[in-house]
Design an enzyme around this catalytic site. Structure first.
Site, PDB file in Angstrom:
ATOM      1  CG  ASP A  79      19.714 -24.985  27.546  1.00  0.00           C
ATOM      2  OD1 ASP A  79      19.648 -23.796  27.178  1.00  0.00           O
ATOM      3  OD2 ASP A  79      19.450 -25.953  26.803  1.00  0.00           O
ATOM      4  CG  ASP A 114      14.497 -23.128  23.946  1.00  0.00           C
ATOM      5  OD1 ASP A 114      13.782 -22.953  24.954  1.00  0.00           O
ATOM      6  OD2 ASP A 114      14.550 -22.316  23.001  1.00  0.00           O
TER       7      ASP A 114
END
Length: 371
Positions: free
Chosen positions: A8, A10
């Site tokens: 991922d 953010d």
């Protein structure tokens, strides 16, 4: 197959702004602690990196491309300066209410990686800060590591992912045999072996003991016919388990006792005679990915059977193991007491295996870049 990390962005690689959750300016850009050095270490350990991120409304007035691209490209440039590169960057631009097929935890972006034989599912992970990342891992059939700067930070994740146990659990059921095998390449002394063939159990224990591994094996076969199917299928299962437990083979010694390359053998003199019953024996192996087996017994075995094990099954066992594992194997023993000959072969194989399995560092021991 390769081992992958699906990461991922953010909240995992860079901090996620508390208020609007969007990194749409340089002022909002801040890396998570230790992420750059950790990604470099993971890349050096043989992981391939893929970024998978949801960016709500990307390309709309909510998050224009021009506001997103500057900070995003800076993230990639900084990582690239430390030799950290992503195989792909996969972005879902949709809002949750659009119910698209690509928004995590759905797998619409990841179709190329879900094709059988592409990723090593035993050694691939999703890393992210949200429950949706863990759901994505489940949907992909791999494990997830939930990032948290306080409880599971990048240093801890990297420590775990670079020290994954070299273990395998293989179940093989046919109309002739039922086999359940667990091996641990890095621990020894707790083996439990039962095949219904007493002398064969003893020989497999020699491999475990002298190989420095743990083997938990339960095999049931059609012994009322003969021992052929059981011995053969145990060899196949053990070879398969060794191959799985080795993973990408980074850091292994690769060669055992000597260099064996297809039909050419280079001997290493001075084997530990006290553990091999004073029978001259050569055990040479290369965990090469190229199956090849050469078996030689001077004057053949005098006896046709040791305990309940037919001596003709000894070379067949090693052939089955070598071809299932992708192992180049040379075994040779001189004439003598048949019990001692067979035991010397199994012990020598275990000793060669111990040397070849030993792990030091993360380099792949191949000039080709693949094993």
């Amino acid at each position: 197959m390769e081992k992958y990390l699906f990461i991922d962005r953010d909240g995992t690689i860079i901090e996620e702004p508390v208020i609007d959750k969007q990194v749409d300016s340089y002022e909002k850009l801040k890396f998570e602690p230790h992420v750059i050095s950790s990604l470099k270490a993971l890349k050096d350990a043989g992981y391939k990196l893929v970024m998978v991120t949801n960016q709500d409304g990307l390309g709309t007035d909510s998050l224009p491309y021009e506001k997103f691209s500057g900070p995003h490209n800076l993230v990639l440039d900084v990582l690239s300066s430390e030799d950290v590169h992503f195989e792909e960057i996969l972005i879902c631009p949709h809002f949750p209410h659009e119910n698209c097929a690509c928004r995590k935890p759905k797998t619409g972006l990841l179709g190329n990686y879900l094709v059988p034989g592409v990723i090593d599912k035993e050694h691939s992970f999703v890393i992210g800060d949200r429950e949706t990342d863990m759901e994505l891992a489940k949907n992909m059939g791999i494990r997830g590591e939930r990032y948290n700067p306080e409880t599971n930070n990048w240093k801890q994740i990297t420590e775990f992912l670079t020290r994954i146990p070299r273990t395998a659990h293989v179940v093989r059921n046919t109309n002739e045999t039922k086999i359940d095998l667990f091996i641990d390449l890095d621990h020894s002394g707790k083996s439990e072996i039962s095949t219904g063939i007493g002398f064969f159990d003893h020989m497999l224990d020699q491999i475990a003991t002298h190989g420095g591994i743990t083997m938990k094996l339960k095999a049931e076969g059609d012994l009322e016919v003969d021992e052929h199917h059981t011995v053969e299928d145990v060899g196949i299962t053990l070879g398969t388990a060794l191959k799985q437990a080795l993973g990408d083979k980074r850091g292994i010694g690769r060669f055992g006792f000597a260099v064996a390359m297809d039909e050419v053998e280079a001997k290493l003199e001075g084997l530990p005679d006290d553990s091999l019953m004073n029978h001259p024996v050569d055990a040479c192996m290369d965990i090469s990915g190229r199956p090849y087996c050469v078996f030689s017994c001077d004057a053949d075995f005098v006896r046709q059977q040791v305990g309940e094990l037919s001596t003709e099954m000894v070379p067949h066992f090693f052939h089955s193991l070598a071809y299932a594992m992708g192992l180049t194997l040379h075994l040779k023993v001189t004439t003598g007491n048949t019990h001692h000959q067979v035991e010397a072969l199994f012990k020598a194989f275990g000793r060669a295996l111990r040397m070849a399995l030993k792990k030091e560092g993360n380099d792949l021991p191949s000039s080709k870049g693949v094993l």
